[in-house]
Design an enzyme around this catalytic site. Structure first.
Site, PDB file in Angstrom:
ATOM      1  N   ASP A  64      11.956  20.913   4.856  1.00  0.00           N
ATOM      2  CA  ASP A  64      12.235  21.068   3.426  1.00  0.00           C
ATOM      3  C   ASP A  64      11.618  22.319   2.806  1.00  0.00           C
ATOM      4  O   ASP A  64      12.104  22.820   1.797  1.00  0.00           O
ATOM      5  CB  ASP A  64      11.744  19.828   2.650  1.00  0.00           C
ATOM      6  CG  ASP A  64      10.280  19.497   2.918  1.00  0.00           C
ATOM      7  OD1 ASP A  64       9.633  20.222   3.688  1.00  0.00           O
ATOM      8  OD2 ASP A  64       9.785  18.493   2.361  1.00  0.00           O
ATOM      9  N   HIS A  65      10.576  22.866   3.432  1.00  0.00           N
ATOM     10  CA  HIS A  65       9.877  23.990   2.811  1.00  0.00           C
ATOM     11  C   HIS A  65      10.519  25.338   3.131  1.00  0.00           C
ATOM     12  O   HIS A  65      10.775  26.142   2.243  1.00  0.00           O
ATOM     13  CB  HIS A  65       8.422  24.025   3.285  1.00  0.00           C
ATOM     14  CG  HIS A  65       7.526  23.050   2.586  1.00  0.00           C
ATOM     15  ND1 HIS A  65       7.689  21.698   2.674  1.00  0.00           N
ATOM     16  CD2 HIS A  65       6.435  23.242   1.794  1.00  0.00           C
ATOM     17  CE1 HIS A  65       6.745  21.097   1.961  1.00  0.00           C
ATOM     18  NE2 HIS A  65       5.975  22.015   1.414  1.00  0.00           N
ATOM     19  N   ASP A 119       0.878  16.882   3.861  1.00  0.00           N
ATOM     20  CA  ASP A 119       1.264  17.537   2.625  1.00  0.00           C
ATOM     21  C   ASP A 119       0.503  16.844   1.510  1.00  0.00           C
ATOM     22  O   ASP A 119       0.431  15.605   1.475  1.00  0.00           O
ATOM     23  CB  ASP A 119       2.774  17.414   2.387  1.00  0.00           C
ATOM     24  CG  ASP A 119       3.195  18.313   1.245  1.00  0.00           C
ATOM     25  OD1 ASP A 119       3.742  19.402   1.514  1.00  0.00           O
ATOM     26  OD2 ASP A 119       2.946  17.948   0.072  1.00  0.00           O
ATOM     27  N   ARG A 379       2.571  22.550  -9.651  1.00  0.00           N
ATOM     28  CA  ARG A 379       1.536  23.589  -9.494  1.00  0.00           C
ATOM     29  C   ARG A 379       1.971  24.889 -10.139  1.00  0.00           C
ATOM     30  O   ARG A 379       3.113  25.303  -9.955  1.00  0.00           O
ATOM     31  CB  ARG A 379       1.270  23.862  -8.007  1.00  0.00           C
ATOM     32  CG  ARG A 379       0.629  22.702  -7.340  1.00  0.00           C
ATOM     33  CD  ARG A 379       0.101  23.021  -5.962  1.00  0.00           C
ATOM     34  NE  ARG A 379      -0.688  21.863  -5.573  1.00  0.00           N
ATOM     35  CZ  ARG A 379      -0.712  21.336  -4.356  1.00  0.00           C
ATOM     36  NH1 ARG A 379      -0.035  21.906  -3.386  1.00  0.00           N
ATOM     37  NH2 ARG A 379      -1.443  20.283  -4.109  1.00  0.00           N
ATOM     38  N   SER A 547      -3.104  22.547  -1.944  1.00  0.00           N
ATOM     39  CA  SER A 547      -2.316  22.094  -0.798  1.00  0.00           C
ATOM     40  C   SER A 547      -3.179  21.657   0.379  1.00  0.00           C
ATOM     41  O   SER A 547      -4.356  21.987   0.474  1.00  0.00           O
ATOM     42  CB  SER A 547      -1.369  23.215  -0.371  1.00  0.00           C
ATOM     43  OG  SER A 547      -1.749  23.742   0.860  1.00  0.00           O
ATOM     44  N   ARG A 549      -2.571  22.608   3.396  1.00  0.00           N
ATOM     45  CA  ARG A 549      -2.307  23.513   4.524  1.00  0.00           C
ATOM     46  C   ARG A 549      -3.574  23.812   5.316  1.00  0.00           C
ATOM     47  O   ARG A 549      -4.524  24.400   4.811  1.00  0.00           O
ATOM     48  CB  ARG A 549      -1.619  24.796   4.036  1.00  0.00           C
ATOM     49  CG  ARG A 549      -2.408  25.648   3.093  1.00  0.00           C
ATOM     50  CD  ARG A 549      -1.544  26.738   2.470  1.00  0.00           C
ATOM     51  NE  ARG A 549      -0.608  26.160   1.514  1.00  0.00           N
ATOM     52  CZ  ARG A 549      -0.091  26.818   0.481  1.00  0.00           C
ATOM     53  NH1 ARG A 549      -0.397  28.070   0.281  1.00  0.00           N
ATOM     54  NH2 ARG A 549       0.751  26.215  -0.345  1.00  0.00           N
TER      55      ARG A 549
HETATM   56  C1  MIC Z   1       2.411  22.883  -1.556  1.00  0.00           C
HETATM   57  O1  MIC Z   1       2.927  22.274  -2.477  1.00  0.00           O
HETATM   58  O2  MIC Z   1       1.539  23.748  -1.728  1.00  0.00           O
HETATM   59  C2  MIC Z   1       2.816  22.570  -0.145  1.00  0.00           C
HETATM   60  C3  MIC Z   1       3.501  23.758   0.378  1.00  0.00           C
HETATM   61  O3  MIC Z   1       3.727  21.500  -0.134  1.00  0.00           O
HETATM   62  C4  MIC Z   1       1.564  22.216   0.647  1.00  0.00           C
HETATM   63  C5  MIC Z   1       1.756  22.115   2.081  1.00  0.00           C
HETATM   64  C6  MIC Z   1       1.861  23.425   2.761  1.00  0.00           C
HETATM   65  O4  MIC Z   1       1.160  24.380   2.413  1.00  0.00           O
HETATM   66  O5  MIC Z   1       2.654  23.493   3.698  1.00  0.00           O
HETATM   67  C7  MIC Z   1       0.837  20.950   0.185  1.00  0.00           C
HETATM   68  O6  MIC Z   1       0.923  20.611  -0.971  1.00  0.00           O
HETATM   69  O7  MIC Z   1       0.087  20.352   0.964  1.00  0.00           O
HETATM   70 FE1  SF4 Z   2       7.543  21.067  -1.727  1.00  0.00          FE
HETATM   71 FE2  SF4 Z   2       4.899  21.080  -2.131  1.00  0.00          FE
HETATM   72 FE3  SF4 Z   2       6.609  21.906  -4.028  1.00  0.00          FE
HETATM   73 FE4  SF4 Z   2       6.491  19.370  -3.421  1.00  0.00          FE
HETATM   74  S1  SF4 Z   2       4.847  20.579  -4.311  1.00  0.00           S
HETATM   75  S2  SF4 Z   2       8.344  20.564  -3.740  1.00  0.00           S
HETATM   76  S3  SF4 Z   2       6.122  19.417  -1.229  1.00  0.00           S
HETATM   77  S4  SF4 Z   2       6.248  22.860  -2.045  1.00  0.00           S
END
Ligand code: MIC
Ligand code: SF4
Length: 657
Positions: A64-65, A119, A379, A547, A549
Site C-alpha cells: 500500500d505504501h 506500522d 501526520r 512511524s 520504521r
Molecule cells: C507512516 O505513516 O509514517 C508509515 C509510513 O506508515 C510508517 C511506516 C513506515 O515508515 O513504513 C508508520 O507509521 O509506521
Molecule cells: Fe499509510 Fe502511514 Fe499514511 Fe496510514 S499514516 S496512510 S499507513 S503512510
C-alpha cells in the site's frame, strides 16, 4: 475491582510476566500485519531467523505504501513480498487493494484478539475491539515465528465520551481534541480506552479514525469495546462469526480518566507542523488553501467518502484548489463506483487517486511552495508532504470538503449558510460489497515447498550489527532538539523505494539536517566508522516519534551509530534501537544536554558491565573536562538483546539453545 478491556485481553494472552503496570510482559500474538515499506526487511529478517510457516492464527502482508513504481524497486518488492508470503503461509493483499489498516479492519480484524503490525497505525484495529499494537518489523518477524511480543504492561487512560457529535463535527475532531490535551509527548506506556454513551454511539469506522490517530499520542494503543456497533459492522462485512462482545467491567478502574462531551466539540485542525498543534477551525478560517487531499488510513472509509461525495454533488471545487481523493480500500472505491458517488466526485473536479497511502507518505501530490495544504491525514511533520517548508493542516473530511469548495479554510458548520448544504448523515450499509479477489491465499504445504521466491537485485539482506565492546569511544555526530520524528531520521517520500537496500537508504539518514556543500551525516558517520569510533546521537525529549520504521535504527546502525542519548525516547523507536544494538540512554539530569556540542568526543569505560547489571552508565568527555550519568531503562530481555548484538542474533541463539 473490575477489569479494563485492555487488561482482559492482556490477561488472555499473557505468556510471561505479571500483569501490573510498568512490569515487562510477554504476550501471545494472534494476528500480524506488515506493509511493503517495512515488510521487505521484516520478511528478510524472518527468513534469517530460519522460520518456515508462520505460527500465528493469521498473518497478512499488504502492498500500500510504495506503489508509484519509478524504477524497478517497487515492483521487485511487490514480487518478493507476494512470493515469500505464499511460501510462509501469509495472506497477501496486492497493490491496489487498499491501505493495510482499512483492509484489515474490513476483512480480518477480530474483537478480543491481539494484532502486531509493522506500522505505527496498527491501533486502527482498536476500533473493532482488538488490542492492536505497532512495532518494528523485527518484532513482527519474531511474532510470525511464534515468539511472544514483549512490552511494558501499560497504564490505562479511560476517555469517557458523553453526548453525541453534532452535524459537521467528526470523529477526527475527537482525536484532535485529545491531542490538544495530551500532546504528542509524555504518553509512553499508556493505553487509551474509550467508554461512555458517546463511545457507544460511534460506528466502527468512526472509532477506527480515533484509534488510528491515537498513534500520534505515542501511546501503546487505543481501544473501544466490542458491542452492537461492532456486530453491525462485522455483519455488514459478512463476518458475523468473528463477532464476540467484550466490554470493560462496570467497576473497572482506570489510572486516569478524561471526559470529552461530544455535544460541545467543534471542528478542529492540527496546524503546521505537529499533530498536537491544535486550533479550532473557527480560529483559522479564512486562510486561503490551494490543495485539499482526502484519504489515508485515518479518514477514507465508505462513510467518510460518501459524505464528501454528497457535499460535492452538483457543486464544483474552487478553481484555485487542487483536490484529490484517495479511497482507503478497493472495497470503498468499488462501492463509490457502483452507487454513483465516484461520478459526483469527478463531476465536482476532484482528482481520484488509487487506494493506497499515496500523498500521506510523500508519494506525490507535494504542495507548491508557501501554500496551505489541507489533509485528512494523521501526520503533518515538517517536510513529510515532500515540500520543504510545507504548511500542512490536518482536518476532518467535513472541514476538507467545505474548504475545497470555498478555497479557504472553512468551518463546515457554516456550510448550510454558505452553500445551503444540509449535513448528509451516512449510515453504515447493511452489506458492504465484498470482493477478496486481490487477497491471495497462502499456499498449501506441498505447493509452498515447490514455490520459488522472487528476489530482484534491489532487495539486499541487511547487515547484522557488530557486538558492542566494553570500552566505547564515540563522537557526537548530531545534536538535535525535541520531538525528532522518524521522518527526520529516515525520510520517506521519494526515498521510500530504497527501503529494501540499507546501504543505499542509509545515505539519507538525517537528510533534512544536511547542509549544501558540507559533508552529509552519512559521510561523517562512515568516516568515523572507518576509524573504529562509534557515532553518537544526542537529542531532546520524545526522540523517535511517529512511524515504526526500523530503518531509523537499522540505517544509523549500518553507519556505525552505537548510542543514542536523549531526554526521552519513544516506545517503538526505543525497541527498534535495541533490536539493532544501538544503546538507548536517557539523561539522568536533562540539564546535561545543554553541555554537549556536536563533535564532542566521549568515552564509556564499562559499557557491557553497565548493560549487564546497572540502571546507569557514566559517560566521560574525552578531554576529561565533563562527565555525566545516563539512565539505562532496560528490561532483562533488552539487556540480553544488546549483549547478543541485536534481536536477530538473540533469537538465533535462543533457538539453538
Ligand atoms: C507512516 O505513516 O509514517 C508509515 C509510513 O506508515 C510508517 C511506516 C513506515 O515508515 O513504513 C508508520 O507509521 O509506521
Ligand atoms: Fe499509510 Fe502511514 Fe499514511 Fe496510514 S499514516 S496512510 S499507513 S503512510
Amino acid at each position: 475491582m473490575g477489569q479494563t478491556l485492555t487488561y482482559k485481553i492482556l490477561n488472555k494472552h499473557l505468556i510471561e510476566g505479571k500483569l501490573a503496570a510498568g512490569e515487562q510482559i510477554g504476550i501471545r500474538i494472534d494476528q500480524t500485519l506488515t506493509q511493503d515499506a517495512t515488510g521487505t526487511t521484516a520478511f528478510l529478517l524472518y527468513e534469517s531467523i530460519g522460520a518456515a510457516k508462520v505460527k500465528t492464527d493469521l498473518s497478512v502482508s499488504y502492498i500500500d505504501h510504495n506503489m508509484a513504481g519509478f524504477g524497478p524497486e517497487n515492483h521487485n518488492d511487490h514480487l518478493y513480498l507476494q512470493t515469500i508470503a505464499a511460501k510462509c503461509g501469509v495472506y497477501h493483499s496486492r497493490a491496489g487493494n487498499g491501505i493495510c489498516h482499512q483492509v484489515h479492519l474490513e476483512r480480518f480484524g477480530r474483537p478480543a484478539a491481539t494484532l502486531l503490525g509493522s506500522d505505527s497505525h496498527t491501533p486502527t484495529g482498536g476500533g473493532i475491539g482488538m488490542l492492536a499494537i505497532g512495532a518494528g518489523g523485527m518484532d513482527v518477524a519474531v511474532a510470525m515465528a511464534g515468539g511472544p511480543f514483549y512490552l511494558k504492561c501499560p497504564k490505562v487512560l479511560g476517555v469517557k465520551l458523553s453526548g453525541q457529535l453534532n452535524d459537521w463535527v467528526a470523529a477526527k475532531d475527537v482525536i484532535l481534541k485529545l491531542l490538544s490535551i495530551l500532546t504528542t509527548k509524555g504518553n509512553v506506556g499508556w493505553v487509551v480506552e474509550y467508554f461512555g454513551s458517546g463511545a457507544e454511539r460511534l460506528s466502527v469506522p468512526q472509532r477506527a479514525t480515533i484509534t488510528n490517530m491515537g498513534a500520534e499520542l505515542g501511546v501503546t494503543t487505543s481501544i473501544f469495546a466490542s458491542d452492537e456497533q461492532t456486530k453491525k459492522f462485522l455483519s455488514a462485512q459478512k463476518r458475523r462469526d468473528d463477532y464476540q462482545p467484550l466490554t470493560a467491567d462496570e467497576d473497572a478502574e482506570y489510572d486516569r480518566v478524561i471526559e470529552i462531551n461530544l455535544d460541545e466539540l467543534e471542528p478542529m485542525a492540527a496546524c503546521p507542523s505537529s499533530p498536537d498543534n491544535i486550533k479550532s477551525v473557527g480560529e483559522i478560517s479564512g486562510l486561503e488553501t490551494a490543495q485539499v487531499v482526502i484519504g489515508s488510513c485515518t479518514n477514507s472509509s465508505f462513510a467518510d467518502l460518501m459524505m464528501v461525495a454528497k457535499v460535492l454533488k452538483g457543486r464544483h471545487v474552487n478553481n484555485m484548489v487542487e483536490c484529490a481523493i484517495a479511497p482507503g480500500s478497493r472495497e470503498v472505491l468499488n462501492m463509490l463506483a457502483q452507487n454513483g458517488a465516484l461520478a459526483d466526485m469527478l463531476s465536482a473536479g476532484a482528482r481520484i487517486l488509487e487506494s493506497g497511502c499515496g500523498p500521506c507518505i510523500g508519494q506525490g501530490f507535494s504542495p507548491a511552495n508557501d501554500v496551505v495544504s489541507l489533509r485528512t491525514f494523521n501526520r503533518n511533520f515538517a517536510g513529510r508532504t515532500g515540500t520543504k517548508g510545507d504548511k500542512a493542516y490536518l482536518v476532518s473530511p467535513e472541514t476538507a470538503v467545505a474548504s475545497a469548495l470555498t478555497g479557504k479554510i472553512t468551518d463546515p458548520c457554516d456550510l448550510p449558510e454558505l452553500l445551503g448544504s444540509e449535513y448528509p448523515k451516512i449510515e453504515l450499509p447493511n452489506e458492504f460489497v465484498i470482493d477478496d479477489s486481490m487477497i491471495e491465499q497462502p499456499l498449501s504445504d506441498d505447493e509452498a515447498a515447490k514455490a520459488e521466491v522472487l528476489r530482484g537485485p534491489t532487495i539486499v539482506v541487511p547487515e547484522s550489527p557488530a557486538p558492542l565492546q566494553q570500552k566505547l569511544t564515540g563522537q557526537v555526530l548530531i545534536k538535535c532538539g525535541q520531538k525528532i520524528t522518524t521522518d527526520h531520521i529516515m525520510p520517506a517520500g521519494t526515498f521510500l523505494k530504497l527501503r529494501s537496500n540499507v546501504s543505499e537508504y542509509a545515505k539519507v539518514v538525517f537528510n533534512c539536517f544536511n547542509e549544501e556543500g558540507k559533508p552529509t551525516f552519512a559521510e561523517r558517520a562512515l568516516q568515523l566508522k572507518e576509524k573504529a569510533i562509534a557515532g553518537l546521537i544526542v537529542a531532546g525529549e520524545s526522540y523517535g516519534q511517529g512511524s515504526s520504521r526500523e530503518h531509523a535504527a537499522l540505517c544509523p546502525m549500518y553507519l556505525g551509530v552505537r548510542v543514542v542519548i536523549a531526554k526521552s525516547i519513544e516506545r517503538i523507536h526505543k525497541a527498534n534501537l535495541i533490536n539493532f544494538c544501538i544503546v538507548p540512554i536517557e539523561f539522568a539530569d536533562p540539564a546535561d544536554y545543554d553541555k554537549i556540542e556536536c563533535g564532542d568526543e566521549f568515552r564509556i569505560d564499562n559499557l557491557l558491565e553497565a548493560i549487564r547489571a546497572s540502571d546507569e552508565v557514566k559517560i566521560v568527555k574525552a578531554d576529561g573536562s565533563f562527565e555525566f550519568v545516563g539512565k539505562l531503562e532496560l528490561s532483562e530481555r533488552d539487556r540480553e538483546i544488546l549483549l547478543s548484538a541485536g534481536l536477530l542474533n538473540y533469537t538465533r541463539k535462543k533457538a539453538n539453545g
